[in-house]
Design an enzyme around this catalytic site. Structure first.
Site: not given
Ligand code: SAM
Length: 218
Positions: A117, A153
């Site tokens: 994120d 990206d």
């Molecule tokens: N890595 C996957 C991909 O590239 O297709 C998912 C990308 S998605 C944009 C980011 C994921 O990271 C989300 O499912 C979110 O819930 C998780 N996430 C974000 N911050 C996190 C944190 N501090 N601890 C665990 N998961 C986290």
């Protein structure tokens, strides 16, 4: 990501054999979880788990742990793993901030951060998974020669990371602003978000990072 609450999701996660409950109890004992001494690679923020499932199928001699903080997303990964039954892949429903309570010093050989994120507002910079705060967590669990691989990206997040990672005491070993058209793209396994963004014509940025100096306590 817009999340819909799925009734019963907590119970389904608690009952899944693929999710490790009370993972603090496994700290320094992940070899027992997998039943072997193979290296442990983790993805922080794995989403629905496509990337790790592909890697786990390709590399049965590596143990994988996927970390995802949202139950609704994790459930989708669990459903896929119920069909695949990969023996070298488990999941944690955890926030990245807890990782040093879950893995012992040097217990992890590689950390993947994929399409993390972006947290675009300056006041939220500490939440970025490449911020010095999180790099310090990775420092505690990675082997001295361990590496962090980061793909995104998001140009702003990538520019930030090219600064924050060295500031946190790490080397950026290499980086590219267009992975799929670079020498580093060979053998690349696409994540779910990567497939989506590259289909839209967006270039994918990638860096790998390792410690500037081995950590003496490990
Ligand atoms: N890595 C996957 C991909 O590239 O297709 C998912 C990308 S998605 C944009 C980011 C994921 O990271 C989300 O499912 C979110 O819930 C998780 N996430 C974000 N911050 C996190 C944190 N501090 N601890 C665990 N998961 C986290």
């Amino acid at each position: 990501m817009r999340l819909r609450h799925i009734p019963g999701s907590e119970q389904q996660i608690a009952e899944s054999p693929y999710v490790i409950g009370n993972p603090e109890e496994k700290k320094a004992h992940w070899a027992d979880v997998f039943g072997n001494e193979n290296p442990v690679h983790i993805e922080v923020g794995m989403g629905k788990g496509k990337f790790l499932m592909e890697l786990a199928g390709m590399h049965p001699d590596i143990n994988y742990v996927g970390i995802e903080r949202y139950s609704t997303v994790l459930l989708k990964a669990i459903r896929k793993q119920e069909a695949l039954k990969l023996p070298n892949l488990f999941f944690l429903r955890e926030d990245a901030g807890t990782l040093a309570d879950i893995f012992g010093p040097g217990e992890v050989a590689k950390i993947y951060l994929n399409f993390s994120d972006p947290w675009p507002k300056d006041r939220h910079a500490k939440r970025r998974l490449t911020s010095p705060r999180f790099m310090a967590v990775y420092d505690r669990i990675l082997k001295p020669e361990g590496i962090v691989e980061f793909k995104t990206d998001n140009q702003e997040l990538f520019a930030y990371s090219l600064q924050s990672v060295p500031e946190a005491g790490w080397n950026v070993d290499w980086h590219t602003f267009d992975l799929h058209h670079s020498e580093y793209g060979e053998g690349n396994v696409m994540t779910e978000y990567e497939a989506k963004f590259s289909a839209q014509g967006k270039p994918i940025c990638k860096l790998t990072a390792s410690r500037k100096a081995p950590v003496s306590k490990i």
